[in-house]
Design a protein around this motif. Structure first.
Motif, PDB file in Angstrom:
ATOM      1  N   THR A  48       0.863  -1.169   0.000  1.00 28.59           N
ATOM      2  CA  THR A  48       0.000   0.000   0.000  1.00 28.59           C
ATOM      3  C   THR A  48       0.902   1.221   0.000  1.00 28.59           C
ATOM      4  OG1 THR A  48      -1.793   1.140   1.186  1.00 28.59           O
ATOM      5  CG2 THR A  48      -0.249  -0.098   2.537  1.00 28.59           C
ATOM      6  N   MET A  49       0.471   2.279  -0.670  1.00 32.57           N
ATOM      7  CA  MET A  49       1.368   3.412  -0.891  1.00 32.57           C
ATOM      8  C   MET A  49       1.898   4.004   0.417  1.00 32.57           C
ATOM      9  SD  MET A  49      -0.145   5.477  -4.139  1.00 32.57           S
ATOM     10  CE  MET A  49      -0.183   4.702  -5.776  1.00 32.57           C
ATOM     11  N   LEU A  50       3.162   4.364   0.361  1.00 30.39           N
ATOM     12  CA  LEU A  50       3.907   4.904   1.496  1.00 30.39           C
ATOM     13  C   LEU A  50       3.226   6.159   2.046  1.00 30.39           C
ATOM     14  CD1 LEU A  50       6.743   4.557   2.917  1.00 30.39           C
ATOM     15  CD2 LEU A  50       7.598   6.213   1.262  1.00 30.39           C
ATOM     16  N   PRO A  51       2.798   6.150   3.307  1.00 38.21           N
ATOM     17  CA  PRO A  51       2.103   7.331   3.834  1.00 38.21           C
ATOM     18  C   PRO A  51       3.060   8.423   4.308  1.00 38.21           C
ATOM     19  CG  PRO A  51       2.084   5.579   5.472  1.00 38.21           C
ATOM     20  CD  PRO A  51       2.778   5.023   4.250  1.00 38.21           C
ATOM     21  N   TYR A  52       2.595   9.651   4.224  1.00 33.15           N
ATOM     22  CA  TYR A  52       3.335  10.783   4.770  1.00 33.15           C
ATOM     23  C   TYR A  52       2.956  10.926   6.251  1.00 33.15           C
ATOM     24  CZ  TYR A  52       5.258  15.302   5.691  1.00 33.15           C
ATOM     25  OH  TYR A  52       5.998  16.300   6.252  1.00 33.15           O
ATOM     26  N   PRO A  53       3.928  11.064   7.128  1.00 29.12           N
ATOM     27  CA  PRO A  53       3.614  11.135   8.568  1.00 29.12           C
ATOM     28  C   PRO A  53       3.139  12.520   8.979  1.00 29.12           C
ATOM     29  CG  PRO A  53       5.989  11.188   8.257  1.00 29.12           C
ATOM     30  CD  PRO A  53       5.386  11.028   6.889  1.00 29.12           C
ATOM     31  N   SER A  54       1.930  12.849   8.645  1.00 29.12           N
ATOM     32  CA  SER A  54       1.410  14.189   8.897  1.00 29.12           C
ATOM     33  C   SER A  54       1.059  14.398  10.368  1.00 29.12           C
ATOM     34  CB  SER A  54       0.173  14.421   8.043  1.00 29.12           C
ATOM     35  OG  SER A  54      -0.728  13.362   8.241  1.00 29.12           O
ATOM     36  N   GLY A  55       0.980  13.343  11.132  1.00 29.10           N
ATOM     37  CA  GLY A  55       0.712  13.521  12.553  1.00 29.10           C
ATOM     38  C   GLY A  55      -0.308  12.532  13.070  1.00 29.10           C
ATOM     39  N   ASP A  56      -1.473  12.523  12.439  1.00 25.32           N
ATOM     40  CA  ASP A  56      -2.500  11.578  12.847  1.00 25.32           C
ATOM     41  C   ASP A  56      -3.042  10.857  11.643  1.00 25.32           C
ATOM     42  OD1 ASP A  56      -3.001  11.959  15.791  1.00 25.32           O
ATOM     43  OD2 ASP A  56      -3.133  14.034  15.101  1.00 25.32           O
ATOM     44  N   LEU A  57      -3.350   9.603  11.876  1.00 20.55           N
ATOM     45  CA  LEU A  57      -3.992   8.825  10.826  1.00 20.55           C
ATOM     46  C   LEU A  57      -5.386   9.395  10.620  1.00 20.55           C
ATOM     47  CD1 LEU A  57      -2.284   6.535   9.838  1.00 20.55           C
ATOM     48  CD2 LEU A  57      -3.612   4.972  11.235  1.00 20.55           C
ATOM     49  N   HIS A  58      -5.749   9.689   9.406  1.00 16.34           N
ATOM     50  CA  HIS A  58      -7.124  10.111   9.207  1.00 16.34           C
ATOM     51  C   HIS A  58      -7.883   9.023   8.480  1.00 16.34           C
ATOM     52  CE1 HIS A  58      -6.329  11.238   5.031  1.00 16.34           C
ATOM     53  NE2 HIS A  58      -5.225  11.802   5.465  1.00 16.34           N
TER      54      HIS A  58
END
Length: 817
Positions: A48-58
């Motif tokens: 699954t595509m690499l997520p950006y760690p923006s802070g919280d999972l939405h």
RNA sequence: GGGGGCGUAGCCCAAUCGGCAGAGGCAGCGGACUUAAAAUCCGCACAGUGUGGGUUCGAGUCCCACCGCCCCUACCA
């Protein structure tokens, strides 16, 4: 309201969040999701595509990841060894913006976000193998970005060039492509329209692979993505022709219509074309300079506004048409783009809309050289871009346009004034960023030796940790003396480091390889692991990456192949694009709109299985859609009902036939298996719900052995969707931990067949009766049965039956005159 | 301007090769349980498939023309 739901449930002893927490702990302790290394099994690399760690999972992360997890679990139960890793795309602008705003170091900000998101990811209950986790801002990762850069540099695939970049004049900084938003191209952060700015930039020669990137024969990807990439690469076939500009020399133009060369009545240079300055005659100089300057200052929005009238000025120079020696005036106009073709065109107003518009405005001759069918020889009212017969074209008159293309090109080649050519819309990939929070480009600038690559053994070039952040728009690296000043690796003299960092798309171009061995020291990945797992079998992610990430990673894999690192051509065999989950207002979720849905609330209230299942249930996965949380209660109820099948609870009293248990179980298994293969999660859940309702209705009427067998199948079918509930049920049934290590259910096809069927009886296509018949009824018998129906008689009446249509097992249709 | 997608019940969505328009869920209504409510359980109702043509014994499904909504792309020579 919803709080009361879960409160009441808890009082009755159903507390999904607590139950799920228990299982998550036990899974972690038992190492259930450590990657299966049993090489006797077929491999399945799910990504699954690499997520950006923006802070919280939405909730968008959940929407993207949990169906992917469900599919990976399904594959695992089907006997594959599955590799399903996760990591973090940890470089990028938001961290640096946070640093400037709040004085937190990007590294600290990023790592604490990762810490938080890792915990949230675990609460998802997915089968991610966290041992394979990759964090792209760590030196052990970005060292290999630098290593790739050096390899690209050696092969001539990385080069430095002056190129226009998107620049936000308010933030005083360049922007990543993805931070330029909307049709009107504004800075995501402050809303200011971006402008172009010329800077010396590093580029990767993706255009070298343009032709190969058009070939999708090795991969099973959605048509949509293939079309987007094909259009983005934008291959055009035609010819390059050389026009001679007096007092300057030869200038090449690209055209897809060499057959219209005789119709070229003027010549246009892009404002940025180097020939502009040197060909302008003294009397035109002031006007041309003013035009070029104003074009340069204009925002991209204005410049590319198609509805705008064409503008331009004559340079006073003349160019010679190679086919007929005609002198045509040279203009500079901003409708010609420096970035496409050669930045200069021959203008054929009769057969090109844009040139036509320009010629009309400037009173330039419009000469028809392709006669449209039925042409009367008069002046054209509008440009005619179609096919036709060549006229006014010297010796080529009478040829079809199609033939003319070849003949004119050949003619040019013979005389050395042109040749057949292919042009791509695709530009080389600009990877320079004037930013701190990215991978330093491993280059040293030496006054004596020039541009010198950092030797491989000196990698990684580390980002200094003590950088200072100020909103000047300058990278802190430029002011960091400890970083900046170094010695030249070639001559040992004083030198400066390159202060640009790499585009973060670099990180995601090859991360799937790093997952295999995230701490490997001798190369980007361990080839032995590569043997076991590559390439990726199933990739899932949003379509928004179609022409960026998905193109870059294909490019990278081709380069890696040419470097001998891998022996295949494409990084991901199969791709599925999920849709986008929107806010309740049907708009894209964003903090500024305030429509972001926080999954945690729902996990706390209903549990993660409920949220997982709900997101898979709301519709086809590729469709996306607005979030509407009102339905999650129904899914939560389903899970609770499923659990109550083994945990006691309310007797149902519903009406259903207990004799159907085996048939319905087999049918459910077949349907779930088929739909899961095809990523149809929504209909799978509906099937599981239906089956649950049935099971509840017959529970008290079925003997113990039959019931146990049916439940054993059902819980295994449920396991990929609701892993916690299935595990709980499995244990309550007295089965051995863990249900996730069991095989996927098989079913007996012969059980599925009904003994009796309902035949539809139609008269002239209209439903008139239903009759019950044995499943193996003959055509003759079926027709007789239908004719005998009393309900049919009035509709047939005295009329003659002209024809009887029989569809085996389904219907009889009588056609009456 | 170009490319793509979607229109089925109040709502989200199903519907194999063209063959009973309804699997599932939300909301609604009725009933059971309850002092009452919530929760839970049982049951019920609701559309003829955006519009207009066509093909067919038969069209949500295929063809043509429109309408509406969404996404991508944008002077590419």
């Amino acid at each position: 309201m919803t709080d009361r739901v879960s409160e009441a449930s808890r009082r009755r002893g159903y507390d999904p969040a607590a139950m799920e927490g228990r299982w998550q702990e036990q899974w972690a302790e038992s190492g259930l999701y450590k990657t299966d290394e049993d090489l006797r099994k077929p491999k399945h690399y799910a990504l699954t595509m690499l997520p950006y760690p923006s802070g919280d999972l939405h909730v968008g992360h959940w929407y993207a990841m949990t169906p992917s997890d469900t599919r990976a679990r399904f594959m695992r139960m089907q006997g594959y060894r599955v590799f399903f890793p996760i990591g973090f795309d940890a470089f990028g602008l938001p961290a640096e913006n946070a640093a400037i705003r709040n004085g937190i170091h990007p590294r600290k900000w990023t790592l604490s976000n990762i810490e938080r998101m890792r915990g949230q990811l675990k609460s998802m209950g997915a089968m991610f193998d966290f041992d394979a986790e990759v964090v792209t801002c760590e030196p052990e990762y970005y060292k290999w970005n630098q290593w790739f850069f050096l390899k690209f540099f050696e092969k001539g695939l990385a080069y430095r060039d002056e190129a226009p970049v998107d620049w936000c004049p308010s933030c005083n900084t360049t922007l990543a492509r993805e931070q330029v938003v909307g049709l009107d191209r504004r800075c995501e952060r402050c809303g200011t329209p971006v402008i172009k700015k010329n800077l010396a930039q590093w580029l990767f020669k993706i255009t070298y692979y343009a032709e190969e990137l058009l070939d999708f024969s090795g991969i099973d990807w959605p048509e949509r993505v293939k079309t987007l990439q094909t259009n983005w690469i934008g291959r055009s076939e035609g010819a390059e022709a050389v026009f001679d500009i007096e007092g300057y020399g030869p200038v090449e133009v690209f055209t897809t219509r060499p057959d219209t060369l005789f119709g070229a009545t003027f010549f246009v240079l892009a404002p940025e074309h180097p020939a502009v300055e040197r060909t302008t005659t003294p009397d035109r100089e002031a006007e041309v300079r003013e035009y070029v300057e104003s074009a340069g200052k204009m925002s991209e929005i204005d410049r590319t506004d198609v509805t705008r009238r064409k503008t331009g000025v004559a340079t006073g120079a003349y160019a010679t048409n190679p086919v007929n020696g005609e002198r045509v005036p040279v203009y500079v106009a901003d409708y010609v783009l420096m970035a496409y073709g050669t930045g200069a065109i021959m203008a054929v107003p009769a057969h090109d809309e844009r040139d036509f518009e320009f010629a009309k405005q400037f009173g330039i001759e419009i000469r028809t050289v392709i006669a449209p069918p039925g042409w009367d020889g008069g002046e054209l009212a509008e440009a005619y871009p179609g096919e036709g017969t060549m006229v006014n074209s010297g010796g080529f008159d009478g040829l079809s346009a199609e033939e003319g293309k070849e003949r004119v090109t050949g003619w040019l080649e013979e005389r050395g004034t042109g040749h057949a050519a292919v042009t791509y819309r695709l530009r080389d990939w600009l990877i320079s960023r004037q930013r701190y929070w990215g991978t330093p480009i491993p280059i040293v600038h030496c006054a004596a030796c020039g541009t010198v690559p950092v030797p491989e053994e000196d990698l990684p070039v580390r980002l200094p940790e003590d950088a200072e952040f100020a909103p000047t728009g300058e990278s802190p690296l430029k002011r960091d003396e400890g970083f900046l000043y170094t010695t030249c690796p070639r001559c040992g003299g004083p030198a400066e480091r390159e202060t640009d960092t790499m585009d973060t798309f670099m990180d995601s171009s090859w991360y799937q390889y790093r997952y295999l061995s995230p701490h490997y020291d001798d190369g980007p990945f361990d080839p032995a692991e590569g043997e076991k797992w590559l390439p990726v079998d199933q990739y899932t992610g949003g379509i928004e990456h179609a022409v960026m990430h998905l193109l870059y990673t294909r490019f990278f894999t081709k380069v890696m192949r040419d470097l001998g690192l891998v022996d295949f051509d494409e990084p991901m065999v199969r791709l599925f694009n999920q849709g986008i989950i929107l806010g309740e207002d049907a708009e894209k979720m964003s903090k500024s709109r305030g429509n972001v849905v926080n999954p945690q609330e729902f996990v706390d209230r209903y549990g993660s299985d409920a949220l997982r299942c709900f997101l898979m249930f709301i519709g086809p996965w590729d469709q996306g859609g607005p979030w509407d949380g009102s339905g999650i209660g129904g899914v939560a109820r389903f899970l609770r009902r499923a659990l109550s099948l083994v945990a006691g609870g309310d007797p149902s009293g519903g009406q259903a036939n207990p004799d159907d248990l085996e048939r319905r179980t087999a049918r459910t298994a077949r349907k779930v298996t088929g739909d899961l293969r095809a990523f149809r999660f929504n209909t799978t859940l509906a099937t599981l719900m239906e089956h649950t309702n049935y099971l509840l209705a017959v529970k008290s009427e079925v003997g113990e052995a039959r019931w146990a067998e049916a439940m054993n199948v059902f819980v295994r079918l449920l396991a990929p969707f609701a892993p916690h509930h299935a595990e709980e049920m499995w244990t309550l049934m007295g089965e051995k931990f863990s249900v996730h290590e069991r095989d996927w259910p098989e079913w007996d096809e012969s059980l599925i067949q009904e003994e009796e069927i309902t035949l539809i009886v139609q008269v002239n296509g209209k439903l008139r009766d239903r009759v019950t018949a044995p499943a193996d009824i003959s055509e003759e018998a079926a027709k007789e049965l239908a004719l005998a129906s009393e309900k049919v008689q009035p509709h047939v009446g005295e009329g003659e039956i002209k024809k009887v249509v029989y569809v085996p097992g389904r219907l009889v249709n009588m056609v009456v005159a």
